[in-house]
Design a protein around this motif. Structure first.
Motif, mmCIF file in Angstrom:
data_model
loop_
_atom_site.group_PDB
_atom_site.id
_atom_site.type_symbol
_atom_site.label_atom_id
_atom_site.label_comp_id
_atom_site.label_asym_id
_atom_site.label_seq_id
_atom_site.Cartn_x
_atom_site.Cartn_y
_atom_site.Cartn_z
ATOM 1 N N ALA A 29 0.849 -1.184 0.000
ATOM 2 C CA ALA A 29 0.000 0.000 0.000
ATOM 3 C C ALA A 29 0.883 1.232 0.000
ATOM 4 O O ALA A 29 1.950 1.250 0.594
ATOM 5 C CB ALA A 29 -0.915 0.000 1.215
ATOM 6 N N LEU A 30 0.408 2.265 -0.663
ATOM 7 C CA LEU A 30 1.148 3.507 -0.778
ATOM 8 C C LEU A 30 0.214 4.658 -0.462
ATOM 9 O O LEU A 30 -0.878 4.739 -1.017
ATOM 10 C CB LEU A 30 1.693 3.658 -2.204
ATOM 11 C CG LEU A 30 2.390 4.946 -2.571
ATOM 12 C CD1 LEU A 30 3.696 5.072 -1.801
ATOM 13 C CD2 LEU A 30 2.648 4.986 -4.054
ATOM 14 N N SER A 78 -4.297 -1.262 7.331
ATOM 15 C CA SER A 78 -2.915 -1.630 7.036
ATOM 16 C C SER A 78 -2.884 -2.417 5.722
ATOM 17 O O SER A 78 -3.930 -2.845 5.218
ATOM 18 C CB SER A 78 -2.373 -2.506 8.164
ATOM 19 O OG SER A 78 -3.089 -3.730 8.194
ATOM 20 N N PRO A 79 -1.702 -2.662 5.152
ATOM 21 C CA PRO A 79 -1.630 -3.501 3.958
ATOM 22 C C PRO A 79 -2.261 -4.884 4.176
ATOM 23 O O PRO A 79 -2.924 -5.424 3.280
ATOM 24 C CB PRO A 79 -0.127 -3.614 3.685
ATOM 25 C CG PRO A 79 0.428 -2.347 4.229
ATOM 26 C CD PRO A 79 -0.390 -2.061 5.459
ATOM 27 N N GLU A 80 -2.108 -5.445 5.361
ATOM 28 C CA GLU A 80 -2.695 -6.753 5.650
ATOM 29 C C GLU A 80 -4.222 -6.684 5.618
ATOM 30 O O GLU A 80 -4.884 -7.566 5.083
ATOM 31 C CB GLU A 80 -2.222 -7.269 7.006
ATOM 32 C CG GLU A 80 -0.747 -7.599 7.065
ATOM 33 C CD GLU A 80 0.150 -6.374 7.209
ATOM 34 O OE1 GLU A 80 -0.347 -5.275 7.575
ATOM 35 O OE2 GLU A 80 1.349 -6.515 6.911
ATOM 36 N N ARG A 81 -4.782 -5.616 6.196
ATOM 37 C CA ARG A 81 -6.244 -5.472 6.178
ATOM 38 C C ARG A 81 -6.749 -5.242 4.766
ATOM 39 O O ARG A 81 -7.774 -5.789 4.350
ATOM 40 C CB ARG A 81 -6.698 -4.328 7.087
ATOM 41 C CG ARG A 81 -8.214 -4.183 7.062
ATOM 42 C CD ARG A 81 -8.768 -3.275 8.105
ATOM 43 N NE ARG A 81 -10.209 -3.263 8.008
ATOM 44 C CZ ARG A 81 -10.936 -2.173 8.103
ATOM 45 N NH1 ARG A 81 -10.380 -1.018 8.389
ATOM 46 N NH2 ARG A 81 -12.248 -2.237 7.968
ATOM 47 N N ILE A 90 -7.733 1.469 -5.302
ATOM 48 C CA ILE A 90 -7.580 2.690 -4.527
ATOM 49 C C ILE A 90 -8.626 2.682 -3.425
ATOM 50 O O ILE A 90 -9.665 2.037 -3.540
ATOM 51 C CB ILE A 90 -7.704 3.962 -5.392
ATOM 52 C CG1 ILE A 90 -9.040 3.994 -6.123
ATOM 53 C CG2 ILE A 90 -6.541 4.082 -6.342
ATOM 54 C CD1 ILE A 90 -9.301 5.280 -6.871
ATOM 55 N N THR A 91 -8.355 3.403 -2.341
ATOM 56 C CA THR A 91 -9.279 3.445 -1.223
ATOM 57 C C THR A 91 -9.211 4.802 -0.527
ATOM 58 O O THR A 91 -8.207 5.504 -0.624
ATOM 59 C CB THR A 91 -8.982 2.324 -0.203
ATOM 60 O OG1 THR A 91 -9.947 2.383 0.851
ATOM 61 C CG2 THR A 91 -7.593 2.433 0.376
ATOM 62 N N ASP A 92 -10.290 5.119 0.173
ATOM 63 C CA ASP A 92 -10.289 6.336 0.980
ATOM 64 C C ASP A 92 -9.948 6.039 2.436
ATOM 65 O O ASP A 92 -9.952 6.926 3.276
ATOM 66 C CB ASP A 92 -11.633 7.055 0.893
ATOM 67 C CG ASP A 92 -12.795 6.234 1.441
ATOM 68 O OD1 ASP A 92 -12.610 5.033 1.713
ATOM 69 O OD2 ASP A 92 -13.892 6.804 1.597
ATOM 70 N N SER A 99 -5.435 -6.362 2.095
ATOM 71 C CA SER A 99 -5.365 -7.666 1.445
ATOM 72 C C SER A 99 -6.578 -8.507 1.787
ATOM 73 O O SER A 99 -7.182 -9.150 0.920
ATOM 74 C CB SER A 99 -4.082 -8.372 1.850
ATOM 75 O OG SER A 99 -3.964 -9.605 1.215
ATOM 76 N N ARG A 100 -6.958 -8.519 3.069
ATOM 77 C CA ARG A 100 -8.148 -9.281 3.493
ATOM 78 C C ARG A 100 -9.414 -8.726 2.829
ATOM 79 O O ARG A 100 -10.273 -9.481 2.377
ATOM 80 C CB ARG A 100 -8.286 -9.267 5.003
ATOM 81 C CG ARG A 100 -7.287 -10.149 5.719
ATOM 82 C CD ARG A 100 -7.636 -10.344 7.196
ATOM 83 N NE ARG A 100 -7.848 -9.103 7.913
ATOM 84 C CZ ARG A 100 -6.912 -8.395 8.536
ATOM 85 N NH1 ARG A 100 -5.656 -8.814 8.527
ATOM 86 N NH2 ARG A 100 -7.212 -7.268 9.158
ATOM 87 N N LEU A 101 -9.522 -7.396 2.756
ATOM 88 C CA LEU A 101 -10.684 -6.789 2.115
ATOM 89 C C LEU A 101 -10.765 -7.160 0.631
ATOM 90 O O LEU A 101 -11.843 -7.394 0.100
ATOM 91 C CB LEU A 101 -10.628 -5.270 2.277
ATOM 92 C CG LEU A 101 -10.886 -4.724 3.672
ATOM 93 C CD1 LEU A 101 -10.551 -3.235 3.740
ATOM 94 C CD2 LEU A 101 -12.326 -4.970 4.093
ATOM 95 N N ALA A 102 -9.625 -7.208 -0.030
ATOM 96 C CA ALA A 102 -9.602 -7.563 -1.451
ATOM 97 C C ALA A 102 -10.042 -9.011 -1.681
ATOM 98 O O ALA A 102 -10.628 -9.333 -2.707
ATOM 99 C CB ALA A 102 -8.213 -7.346 -2.027
ATOM 100 N N ARG A 103 -9.771 -9.873 -0.721
ATOM 101 C CA ARG A 103 -10.155 -11.290 -0.844
ATOM 102 C C ARG A 103 -11.648 -11.514 -0.610
ATOM 103 O O ARG A 103 -12.196 -12.514 -1.041
ATOM 104 C CB ARG A 103 -9.362 -12.148 0.125
ATOM 105 C CG ARG A 103 -7.939 -12.311 -0.263
ATOM 106 C CD ARG A 103 -7.257 -13.300 0.692
ATOM 107 N NE ARG A 103 -5.852 -13.372 0.435
ATOM 108 C CZ ARG A 103 -4.905 -12.925 1.250
ATOM 109 N NH1 ARG A 103 -5.244 -12.393 2.414
ATOM 110 N NH2 ARG A 103 -3.651 -13.013 0.935
ATOM 111 N N SER A 104 -12.272 -10.594 0.126
ATOM 112 C CA SER A 104 -13.688 -10.800 0.451
ATOM 113 C C SER A 104 -14.617 -10.254 -0.611
ATOM 114 O O SER A 104 -14.254 -9.691 -1.555
ATOM 115 C CB SER A 104 -14.011 -10.150 1.793
ATOM 116 O OG SER A 104 -13.816 -8.744 1.726
#
Length: 62
Positions: free
Chosen positions: A4-5, A52-55, A43-45, A57-62
């Motif tokens: 994430a950036l 975090s990058p880990e969260r 992209i996200t707000d 990643s989890r959101l992208a999987r769901s």
């Protein structure tokens, strides 16, 4: 792998964007041995404190 950036300066194109995300996916078909790779951008707000990058990643999987 998810990276994430925190970004700024894109307000004209994406007025509420706070983070940009790159997700790389690698898959192997065990039956054929075929390996595929995929890169996904999002992209996200959500701020880095909210996600975090880990969260992300989890959101992208769901």
């Amino acid at each position: 792998m998810t990276r994430a950036l925190i970004i700024a300066g894109l307000s004209l194109v994406f007025p509420h964007v706070v983070q940009a995300v790159r997700i790389r996916r690698h898959r192997a078909d065990l039956a054929t041995g075929t390996v595929s790779r995929q890169t996904v951008y999002a992209i996200t707000d959500l701020t880095s404190q909210q996600a975090s990058p880990e969260r992300l990643s989890r959101l992208a999987r769901s």
